[in-house]
Design an enzyme around this catalytic site. Structure first.
Site, PDB file in Angstrom:
ATOM      1  N   HIS A 126      23.895 -36.389   1.250  1.00  0.00           N
ATOM      2  CA  HIS A 126      24.633 -35.787   2.369  1.00  0.00           C
ATOM      3  C   HIS A 126      23.836 -35.807   3.685  1.00  0.00           C
ATOM      4  O   HIS A 126      24.411 -35.517   4.740  1.00  0.00           O
ATOM      5  CB  HIS A 126      25.010 -34.338   2.059  1.00  0.00           C
ATOM      6  CG  HIS A 126      26.005 -34.191   0.950  1.00  0.00           C
ATOM      7  ND1 HIS A 126      27.197 -34.881   0.928  1.00  0.00           N
ATOM      8  CD2 HIS A 126      25.975 -33.434  -0.177  1.00  0.00           C
ATOM      9  CE1 HIS A 126      27.863 -34.562  -0.173  1.00  0.00           C
ATOM     10  NE2 HIS A 126      27.156 -33.689  -0.859  1.00  0.00           N
ATOM     11  N   ASP A 163      28.178 -39.203  -7.782  1.00  0.00           N
ATOM     12  CA  ASP A 163      28.228 -37.760  -7.578  1.00  0.00           C
ATOM     13  C   ASP A 163      29.675 -37.313  -7.360  1.00  0.00           C
ATOM     14  O   ASP A 163      30.522 -38.103  -6.920  1.00  0.00           O
ATOM     15  CB  ASP A 163      27.387 -37.411  -6.342  1.00  0.00           C
ATOM     16  CG  ASP A 163      27.083 -35.932  -6.207  1.00  0.00           C
ATOM     17  OD1 ASP A 163      25.994 -35.510  -6.625  1.00  0.00           O
ATOM     18  OD2 ASP A 163      27.938 -35.195  -5.668  1.00  0.00           O
ATOM     19  N   HIS A 165      30.706 -35.413  -5.113  1.00  0.00           N
ATOM     20  CA  HIS A 165      30.941 -35.333  -3.666  1.00  0.00           C
ATOM     21  C   HIS A 165      30.705 -36.702  -3.023  1.00  0.00           C
ATOM     22  O   HIS A 165      29.820 -37.454  -3.437  1.00  0.00           O
ATOM     23  CB  HIS A 165      29.981 -34.329  -3.020  1.00  0.00           C
ATOM     24  CG  HIS A 165      30.029 -32.956  -3.624  1.00  0.00           C
ATOM     25  ND1 HIS A 165      29.141 -32.536  -4.579  1.00  0.00           N
ATOM     26  CD2 HIS A 165      30.873 -31.922  -3.392  1.00  0.00           C
ATOM     27  CE1 HIS A 165      29.422 -31.284  -4.914  1.00  0.00           C
ATOM     28  NE2 HIS A 165      30.469 -30.896  -4.217  1.00  0.00           N
ATOM     29  N   ASP A 244      27.334 -33.783 -11.198  1.00  0.00           N
ATOM     30  CA  ASP A 244      28.204 -32.632 -11.008  1.00  0.00           C
ATOM     31  C   ASP A 244      29.678 -32.966 -11.192  1.00  0.00           C
ATOM     32  O   ASP A 244      30.548 -32.102 -11.020  1.00  0.00           O
ATOM     33  CB  ASP A 244      27.970 -31.966  -9.648  1.00  0.00           C
ATOM     34  CG  ASP A 244      27.762 -32.945  -8.514  1.00  0.00           C
ATOM     35  OD1 ASP A 244      27.932 -34.159  -8.730  1.00  0.00           O
ATOM     36  OD2 ASP A 244      27.417 -32.499  -7.407  1.00  0.00           O
TER      37      ASP A 244
END
Length: 308
Positions: A126, A163, A165, A244
């Protein structure tokens, strides 16, 4: 096959509060499970060095690195945003995390290892060129990609991100560079609410609705990722390895299990064997349900290392 396991004690000293899911115990859960299952003794363990400053500033603006340096608190926490905080050891951990990714690229490019897994934190995908967010400070995989291109003279690199995200920071750092292909899937709509608006041609972003599981994700990998990866013919593959999307992880709402992570990794390894002399570097991103994290990383590393 020879697989490196790169980590450092500094990565445990970064913490953002007892309430925070991105915690030092994540690394303990991984190491404990790898040891208990007999995987760790089959890997070559190395300590992460600090990243060379020039490797970091290929991705991050110098003024951003300086700002982070100035924000390190003498004690307690400095909040970047409500979920991303610095403690006195955060920046040292970030330099080690990026350094692990750079050292792993050097090792596989130099023939010291076939593959590598970087058990590091803080995560990175990120982190944008001039912004920390989403628990991330330096973008470890983007730094590794630029290092492979500039320091090792590669012409084609692939980045794979599984991931839950979207890796907005990696996309921001690498978009528009046709030497790099980035393939990802991610839950959408979901934090950071990016990845679906006119991505650059070198970005293959596949949004997945909540509650999607391996039955949804595996065909996306088979039908979308693999043709693009083979067409790109990467000389090195880098993985943003977030766990995740596991069904036990309440950070997201996808339903992957260990067998899915093993299968995805096996597909990546097949591409690497065909085009990249088997060279793959994987860096830990998310994964916050500790038991599921340990089991999933073990499945991933078994596939990376060819351990039956």
């Amino acid at each position: 096959m020879t697989t490196l396991y790169i980590t450092h004690g500094d990565c445990r000293r970064h913490e953002m509060g007892s309430w925070h899911p991105e915690c030092p115990e994540r690394l303990d859960a991984i190491a404990d499970h790898l040891l208990a299952t007999g995987v760790l003794p089959q890997l070559i363990e190395r300590e992460a060095p600090n990243a060379p400053p020039e490797a970091v500033t290929r991705v991050h603006a110098a003024h951003y690195v300086e700002r982070l340096t100035q924000q390190v608190p003498a004690e307690g926490y400095y909040p970047i945003d409500p979920d991303t905080l610095m403690n006195p050891h955060t920046l040292a951990a970030a330099w080690r995390a990026a350094g692990a990714a750079v050292a792993a690229v050097d090792a596989v490019m130099g023939g010291d290892a076939d593959t590598a897994f970087c058990a590091v934190r803080p995560p990175g995908h990120h982190a944008e060129p001039d912004k920390a967010m989403g628990f991330c400070f330096f973008n470890n995989v983007a730094i590794a990609a630029r290092h492979a291109l500039e320091a090792h003279g590669l012409s084609r690199v692939a980045v794979v991100d599984f991931d839950v995200h979207h890796g907005n920071g990696t996309e921001a750092a690498l978009q528009g560079d046709d030497r790099i292909l980035m393939c990802s899937f991610f839950q959408h709509p979901f934090y950071p609410f990016s990845g679906t608006r006119n991505p650059a041609p070198n970005m293959l972003n596949l949004p997945v609705s909540a509650y999607g599981d391996g039955g949804i994700v595996r065909p996306l990998v088979q039908d979308e990722w693999l043709p693009r990866l083979h067409a790109h013919r990467p000389q090195l593959i880098l993985i943003s390895a977030g766990f995740d999307a596991h069904r036990e992880d309440d950070m997201g709402q996808l339903g992957l299990v260990e067998a899915d992570y093993a299968w995805i990794t096996e597909q990546i390894m097949a591409v690497a064997r065909e085009h990249a002399q088997g060279r793959v570097v994987s860096c830990l991103e998310g994964g916050y349900a500790l038991s599921a994290l340990g089991r999933s990383v073990a499945a991933h590393i078994r596939a990376l290392a060819g351990i039956g």
